[in-house]
Scaffold this motif. Structure first.
Motif: not given
Length: 294
Positions: A248-256
């Protein structure tokens, strides 16, 4: 306090003490020196103590005057705040929501779970992070409006709370750039060689991860365990090890955090729950977490 006490007299005394003399205070107040002096003397008579004594061309505080000045400072500082307090009171009404967040819940997921209430235009949000059991206790005592956690509340006739599933998310494995090449080679068997970070057994997902390791016959090279999910991803992103996290947090995790996805943790999911106390059901924002409630 004597019946003769007057806040007007106290105010004049306060100005005299701040200005350091009767003349300077009278000039600031736009009054005659004699008038200011008379007001201060009336305050001293009502209190029964001398508050000021001459010092050169001005005045200084006596011990009684110091005590009175400390109280006067508090009183008139509050008075200066009064216009803002009144202005806020008659402004737009606010809706206060106190949310308890279980420490093992992925913090990036919390933002997604909270979207259902974040659109409230006058929201005043207070988020508190603590251990699951402690949050349930605070919820039962109505110190919290709702708890977000990775598990439902246990059945307990003495604990008047109820749970609502908010959904689930598949678990995936992530690696910092320094470990990605080694970890991606023969994943997931590589987890037996590369350093691995896991949530502690305090987290509901940990038992499901252990079962997954058993199912694929891997003994992971665990070098760190974390109760707090934020610490888990922080140490992982810093290069300490590869780690599991809800997709669920893939986008935030990889970008941040500049980590890369290794692959799925097949059959393992992170579950999300809202837990409320019966008395809180009428809170308009808590109802958004419990759509089935009437």
């Amino acid at each position: 306090m004597s019946p003769g006490f007057s806040y007007r007299h106290l105010y004049y005394f306060w100005v005299v003490a701040k200005e350091g003399g009767m003349a300077r205070a009278a000039e600031r107040l736009g009054m005659a020196v004699q008038t200011v002096s008379t007001q201060v003397r009336q305050l001293e008579r009502s209190l029964g103590y001398v508050l000021l004594k001459p010092a050169g061309r001005g005045v200084v505080l006596t011990d009684a005057g110091l005590a009175a000045m400390r109280q006067a400072e508090k009183i008139f500082q509050l008075g200066e705040q009064l216009p803002a307090v009144v202005r806020d009171a008659v402004g737009a009404p606010s809706v206060r929501l106190i949310v308890g967040i279980s420490d093992e819940l992925p913090k990036l997921a919390v933002q997604s779970l909270m979207q259902r209430v974040m659109q409230e235009p006058n929201l005043k949000l207070l988020c508190l992070v603590d251990e699951f059991e402690d949050l349930l206790g605070d919820l039962a005592l109505h110190r919290l409006d709702v708890v977000l956690a990775d598990r439902a509340a246990p059945l307990n006739p003495n604990l008047k709370v109820y749970s609502q599933s908010l959904g689930s998310s598949p678990i995936a494995w992530y690696a910092p750039a320094s470990l990605y090449a080694a970890a991606s080679n023969s994943f997931p068997q590589s987890l037996a060689q590369v350093p691995v970070l896991l949530p502690t057994r305090h987290a509901a997902v940990r038992s499901r991860l252990d079962q997954w390791f058993e199912r694929i016959a891997i003994q992971p090279h665990v070098i760190g365990e974390f109760e707090d999910s934020a610490l888990l991803k922080t140490f992982g992103a810093a290069g300490m090890g590869v780690f599991p996290m809800a997709s669920l947090v893939h986008e935030d995790l990889t970008s941040r955090y500049a980590v890369m996805r290794l692959g799925d943790c097949e059959g393992v999911e992170e579950h999300f729950f809202a837990i409320g106390a019966s008395r809180q059901v009428l809170h308009p924002l808590v109802q958004k977490f419990f759509p089935a409630q009437d």
